[in-house]
Scaffold this active site. Structure first.
Site, short mmCIF file in Angstrom:
data_model
loop_
_atom_site.label_atom_id
_atom_site.label_comp_id
_atom_site.label_asym_id
_atom_site.label_seq_id
_atom_site.Cartn_x
_atom_site.Cartn_y
_atom_site.Cartn_z
CE LYS A 281 -3.66 -1.70 2.87
NZ LYS A 281 -4.76 -1.73 1.96
NE ARG A 355 -10.83 -10.11 -1.77
CZ ARG A 355 -11.49 -9.10 -2.81
NH1 ARG A 355 -11.50 -9.65 -4.14
NH2 ARG A 355 -11.33 -7.72 -2.72
#
Length: 503
Positions: A281, A355
Site C-alpha cells: 500500500k 477474502r
C-alpha cells in the site's frame, strides 16, 4: 494501561416520578440536567419541565429569550447554574429535531460528549416516546461518551458515572441497549489497539480472557494446526510475518438449548495489520490498517455479550487472524493456494488478503459446524466505501428473509445497511485458467465489492449466508455524533439485535 476488555458503562436508574421530586432525591455535588428542546416549544412554559426549571430558579420564557436554544437535533445550549437545594450545577437544553430515533440518537450523543467524565446526569430525553426512541437515546449517551484509550494512561476517560432517566421508560430496554453499546465499545477498543501490541496471538489471548469471563467455549488453532488441517488462505496471508496466523473459535450455547435450537455462525476478518503484502500500500493508506481486524473484534464483542443479553440461539464466532506483512516468505501475485476444503485459488493481488482468510473460515464453518445461518463481517473492499461512503455498509444475502432481518436490525440500531446484489453476470470475472477461481476480478467489470462477495460465496456451500462489507462504515475520519475518530465498532449492535430476534 486501561482495561480494554471492560468498557465502563454508566449506572442506569429510572425514576418515574415528577422531575422536581427526582432532582430532590438525587444527592450528587456534580449534577447535570439535560432537557429536550423540540420545534413546537423551544422551552416549555407549562408542565413538569417548566415546574422543574422554576424550582431551579429559572423562568422558562426568560430562558428562551436569553439563550435562544436551538431545536436542531444534537445542538446543546449549556447554562451554568448556581447550585441550590436541587443541586444542579449545569443545565443542558438539547435540540431533538423531529424526535425520530435518529434525531434522539444525535441528541443523546451530544449530551454524552458534554457530560463525559461527569458524575451524574438526569434527563427526560425520549421519555414516553417508545422502545426505539429510548434505545436511541441510550446509544447516543453511552457511545457519545466513549473515549479512545490512551496508552500510558492508567484509566480510560469514562462516560458519565450515573445516568438517571426521569419519566416513562422501560428500564429493561435501557439496560439492554447499554449492553449492546458496551459490545460496540469493546470492538472499538480492540480495533484501535496499536499493531505493535496487537497481533494474532494477542487477539487469541483476549478471546480466551473474554471466554472465561462470559461463559464461552474457546479453542485456538495455531499455525501448526492450520498447516495440518489445510487452512491455506490463513497460512498464505500470514506467511510473511514473524507473528503466525491463528483461527479462534468461540461458542455460546443458551441454557436449555436442544437439537432444534437455531445455530448462527459469525465470521470476522482479523488482519491485525495490513501492509498490502508485496502489492504494498502507499504510506498514507497504511495509517488506518491497525483497524483492519475490526470484523474479528466485532464478532468477539458480540459473543462476549451473548450471556448478558440472554441470546436465545447457539452462536459460534470464528476469528480469522493474520498479519499481512512483507518478507522473503510473503505470498506472491500469481501464486496458487489451496483453501480449507481443497478449493484452489489464484492470487491476483496480495492486498486483497481479507477474502482469503475469510474463505478458509467460511469453508470450515460450512464443512464442520453445520450452521442454519452464516454471516460474515469484514473491512473488505475500498469499493464499498466508494459506493456508500462512511455512513452505511452493503449487505449481500443468499436468502431474502435473512437479508430483511439484518436490515431491520440495522434500522433499529442506526447502523445502516443497503442491500447489494450478487450479480451472476459478474461471476465469470473471477474465473481462473490456473485454478478453480481467481481471488480478484479480471478485466474491467468493476463492482469490486460485488465480485469480492461472489468470491466469498464460493465457500459457503448452500448455506443461508450474508456478507457485511464494513470497509467504509467501520472507520470514521472524525468525531461525529455517536462515532469517534478511528474504529466505529459498526455492526456489533445490529448483529446482537438480529441474534436476539432469531427464533
Amino acid at each position: 494501561m486501561p482495561d480494554l476488555l471492560t468498557p465502563a458503562l454508566p449506572e442506569i436508574d429510572v425514576r418515574p416520578g415528577a422531575l422536581t421530586d427526582v432532582l430532590v432525591d438525587v444527592e450528587d455535588a456534580d449534577l447535570v440536567l439535560a432537557l429536550p428542546v423540540g420545534p413546537d416549544a423551544p422551552v416549555p412554559t407549562a408542565g413538569p419541565v417548566a415546574a422543574a426549571l422554576s424550582a431551579l430558579g429559572q423562568d422558562p420564557a426568560a430562558l428562551t429569550a436569553a439563550w435562544e436554544p436551538s431545536t436542531k437535533a444534537g445542538s446543546v445550549t449549556t447554562i451554568p447554574l448556581v447550585p441550590g437545594e436541587r443541586g444542579v450545577r449545569t443545565l443542558l437544553l438539547v435540540g431533538t429535531g423531529a424526535g425520530t430515533p435518529q434525531d434522539l440518537r444525535a441528541a443523546g450523543a451530544a449530551v454524552g460528549r458534554a457530560v463525559k467524565a461527569r458524575s451524574h446526569l438526569v434527563t427526560t430525553l425520549g421519555s414516553g416516546a417508545g422502545v426505539g426512541a429510548a434505545s436511541a437515546v441510550v446509544e447516543g449517551l453511552v457511545l457519545g461518551g466513549y473515549s479512545t484509550p490512551r496508552w500510558g494512561a492508567t484509566e480510560a476517560t469514562a462516560p458519565v458515572r450515573s445516568l438517571t432517566f426521569a419519566g416513562r421508560y422501560d428500564e429493561r430496554v435501557l439496560t439492554r441497549s447499554a449492553l449492546r453499546c458496551r459490545a460496540t465499545m469493546l470492538a472499538r477498543n480492540l480495533a484501535v489497539t496499536p499493531s505493535n501490541i496487537k497481533n494474532p496471538a494477542w487477539m487469541a489471548a483476549q478471546a480466551r480472557t473474554l471466554g472465561r469471563r462470559h461463559g464461552l467455549e474457546v479453542s485456538v488453532r495455531n499455525d501448526a494446526d492450520l498447516r495440518r488441517e489445510g487452512f491455506g488462505g490463513l497460512l498464505a496471508v500470514g506467511g510473511g510475518s514473524d507473528s503466525p496466523p491463528r483461527l479462534v473459535e468461540l461458542a455460546w450455547t443458551p441454557e436449555g438449548a436442544g437439537d432444534d435450537t437455531p445455530h448462527v455462525v459469525l465470521v470476522g476478518k482479523g488482519i491485525t495489520f495490513d501492509t498490502g503484502g508485496l502489492d504494498i500500500k502507499p504510506a498514507e493508506a497504511m495509517l488506518a490498517m491497525k483497524t483492519d481486524m475490526s470484523g474479528s473484534a466485532i464478532v468477539l464483542a458480540v459473543l462476549a455479550a451473548c450471556r448478558d443479553l440472554e441470546v436465545p440461539v447457539r452462536v459460534t464466532g470464528l476469528l480469522a487472524l493474520a498479519e499481512n506483512a512483507v518478507s522473503g516468505s510473503s505470498y506472491r501475485p500469481g501464486d496458487v493456494i489451496t483453501q480449507y476444503g481443497g478449493r484452489r485459488v489464484e492470487i491476483g493481488n496480495t492486498d486483497a488478503e481479507g477474502r482469503l482468510v475469510m474463505a478458509d473460515a467460511l469453508a470450515y464453518a460450512d464443512a464442520e459446524l453445520d450452521p442454519d445461518v452464516l454471516v460474515d463481517i469484514a473491512t473488505l473492499t475500498g469499493a464499498a466505501t466508494l459506493a456508500l461512503g462512511r455512513g452505511m455498509a452493503p449487505v449481500y444475502a443468499t436468502d431474502e428473509r435473512l437479508g430483511r432481518a439484518l436490515q431491520a436490525a440495522a434500522t433499529a440500531t442506526g447502523e445502516a445497511l443497503w442491500p447489494f446484489p450478487l450479480v451472476e453476470d459478474y461471476r465469470a470475472a473471477i474465473d481462473s485458467e490456473l485454478a478453480d477461481v481467481n481471488h480478484i476480478a479480471s478485466g474491467k467489470v468493476g463492482g469490486g465489492s460485488i465480485t469480492a462477495a461472489l468470491f466469498l460465496r464460493e465457500f459457503v456451500g448452500g448455506r443461508r449466508w450474508a456478507h457485511l462489507d464494513i470497509a467504509g462504515a467501520g472507520r470514521s475520519d472524525k468525531d461525529s455524533g455517536h462515532l469517534t475518530r478511528g474504529a466505529t465498532g459498526f455492526g456489533a449492535r445490529l448483529l446482537l439485535t438480529y441474534l436476539e430476534g432469531v427464533r
